[in-house]
Design a protein around this motif. Structure first.
Motif, mmCIF file in Angstrom:
data_model
loop_
_atom_site.group_PDB
_atom_site.id
_atom_site.type_symbol
_atom_site.label_atom_id
_atom_site.label_comp_id
_atom_site.label_asym_id
_atom_site.label_seq_id
_atom_site.Cartn_x
_atom_site.Cartn_y
_atom_site.Cartn_z
ATOM 1 N N THR A 1 31.095 41.379 38.359
ATOM 2 C CA THR A 1 30.918 40.583 37.105
ATOM 3 C C THR A 1 29.634 39.704 37.176
ATOM 4 O OG1 THR A 1 33.018 40.191 36.422
ATOM 5 C CG2 THR A 1 31.621 38.589 36.106
ATOM 6 N N ALA B 1 37.920 38.901 28.062
ATOM 7 C CA ALA B 1 37.217 37.687 27.986
ATOM 8 C C ALA B 1 36.788 36.797 29.812
ATOM 9 C CB ALA B 1 38.675 36.339 27.537
ATOM 10 N N LYS B 2 37.664 37.408 30.109
ATOM 11 C CA LYS B 2 36.926 36.028 32.206
ATOM 12 C C LYS B 2 35.671 37.564 32.214
ATOM 13 C CE LYS B 2 39.710 35.837 35.263
ATOM 14 N NZ LYS B 2 40.302 35.200 36.208
ATOM 15 N N THR B 3 35.344 38.714 32.052
ATOM 16 C CA THR B 3 34.520 38.967 32.194
ATOM 17 C C THR B 3 33.072 39.502 31.620
ATOM 18 O OG1 THR B 3 35.698 41.324 31.887
ATOM 19 C CG2 THR B 3 35.817 40.244 33.897
ATOM 20 N N SER C 1 39.237 47.020 36.000
ATOM 21 C CA SER C 1 40.128 45.659 35.210
ATOM 22 C C SER C 1 40.980 46.241 34.600
ATOM 23 C CB SER C 1 39.414 44.958 34.224
ATOM 24 O OG SER C 1 37.856 44.293 34.293
ATOM 25 N N TYR D 1 42.258 39.315 27.524
ATOM 26 C CA TYR D 1 42.086 38.370 28.508
ATOM 27 C C TYR D 1 41.030 39.013 29.945
ATOM 28 C CZ TYR D 1 43.155 34.859 32.306
ATOM 29 O OH TYR D 1 42.934 33.845 32.538
ATOM 30 N N LYS D 2 40.802 39.783 29.993
ATOM 31 C CA LYS D 2 39.855 40.174 31.455
ATOM 32 C C LYS D 2 38.951 40.922 30.403
ATOM 33 C CE LYS D 2 44.263 42.231 34.414
ATOM 34 N NZ LYS D 2 43.700 41.567 35.440
ATOM 35 N N SER E 1 32.484 36.915 29.009
ATOM 36 C CA SER E 1 32.173 34.856 29.038
ATOM 37 C C SER E 1 30.534 34.736 29.970
ATOM 38 C CB SER E 1 32.983 34.720 30.508
ATOM 39 O OG SER E 1 32.725 35.455 32.290
ATOM 40 N N THR F 1 34.819 40.729 40.573
ATOM 41 C CA THR F 1 34.132 39.104 40.709
ATOM 42 C C THR F 1 32.783 39.174 41.188
ATOM 43 O OG1 THR F 1 35.762 37.415 41.933
ATOM 44 C CG2 THR F 1 34.041 36.820 42.829
ATOM 45 N N PHE G 1 38.372 33.513 22.798
ATOM 46 C CA PHE G 1 39.141 35.066 22.890
ATOM 47 C C PHE G 1 39.114 36.145 21.300
ATOM 48 C CE2 PHE G 1 41.258 32.723 26.128
ATOM 49 C CZ PHE G 1 41.456 33.339 27.106
ATOM 50 N N PHE H 1 34.464 32.481 28.289
ATOM 51 C CA PHE H 1 35.547 32.707 28.345
ATOM 52 C C PHE H 1 36.369 31.801 27.493
ATOM 53 C CE2 PHE H 1 38.972 31.352 30.821
ATOM 54 C CZ PHE H 1 39.980 32.466 31.366
#
Length: 244
Positions: free
Chosen positions: A168, A228-230, A131, A225-226, A233, A165, A243, A240
């Motif tokens: 994760t 939260a996405k990984t 990330s 942000y990254k 989540s 991806t 935040f 996700f």
């Protein structure tokens, strides 16, 4: 959720992609070199790891989960990371600039890797470092007008998106098999590890980030942000969209 066989096929196909035109000469100014060289050298060194500890952890994990294709996917993933190091090294060679053999940040991460035998912690570490790599290579790309270096960065950025991806999805599988109590404390432990690592990366490469137009607040926002996405989540019940 993709299977290990899917990722083996992906990495094999991606190995045949050639996105860099090495026939072109590097066009980079002395000022640009002075701003990016220490970080470029350090990151090149970090991308050249043989991955022995990761392969050992993946071997045990693949045997435990009866998923031999996962071990093959990890080996191909490591090869792709080594390609990044080779390309950065080749660029330094073309400029007649030295490759370094030691760096405090790389030494710290290598020491931590030697202590790590768990596939869970390996996967967490790779998600975190990959990330930061996305932000790093975009900043490096923005910090130079050299078309060759920009192509190298673009090639790495394309690969890194798939790497995150891949890792994760695996982290989701690992975390899902933990008990409710174990999940509760792991979520916080993952978060502490993530933010401690990204702050270390900022301290080591803040000059490069600034040269690429990424100040501390912008860097922190991107990394949040990254996260939260990984990791978040996976570990947070609402996933996700949260935040805080």
């Amino acid at each position: 959720m993709h299977t290990s066989n899917y990722w083996v096929a992906h990495f094999r196909a991606n190995a045949g992609q050639h996105r860099i035109n090495w026939e072109q000469s590097p066009l980079i100014s002395i000022d640009e070199i002075s701003r990016i060289l220490p970080s470029l050298q350090a990151w090149q060194l970090g991308e050249t790891s043989e991955g022995k500890q990761l392969i050992a952890a993946a071997t045990r994990y693949a045997a435990k989960t009866k998923d031999p294709a996962y071990l093959e996917a990890i080996k191909l993933f490591i090869k792709e990371e080594q390609k990044h190091g080779n390309n950065l090294g080749k660029y330094l060679d073309v400029l007649d600039l030295p490759r370094i053999k030691r760096n405090w940040g790389d030494s710290l991460f290598r020491f931590a890797r030697h202590l790590n035998t768990s596939m869970e912690m390996w996967t967490l570490a790779v998600i975190t470092v990959e990330s930061t790599a996305q932000v790093f290579y975009q900043a490096l790309k923005n910090a130079t007008n050299c078309p060759l270096l920009k192509e190298i960065c673009t090639d790495i950025l394309i690969d890194e998106a798939y790497h995150i991806t891949f890792q994760t999805e695996r982290m989701d599988m690992i975390f899902a098999n933990k008990s409710s109590f174990s999940k509760a404390w792991r979520g916080m432990a993952y978060k502490i590890f993530y933010y401690a690592t990204i702050l270390t990366v900022w301290m080591a490469h803040r000059r490069l980030f600034n040269a690429g137009g990424v100040g501390f607040m912008a860097y922190f926002k991107k990394m949040r942000y990254k996260y939260a996405k990984t990791i978040k989540s996976i570990t947070h019940p609402s996933g996700f969209i949260q935040f805080a």
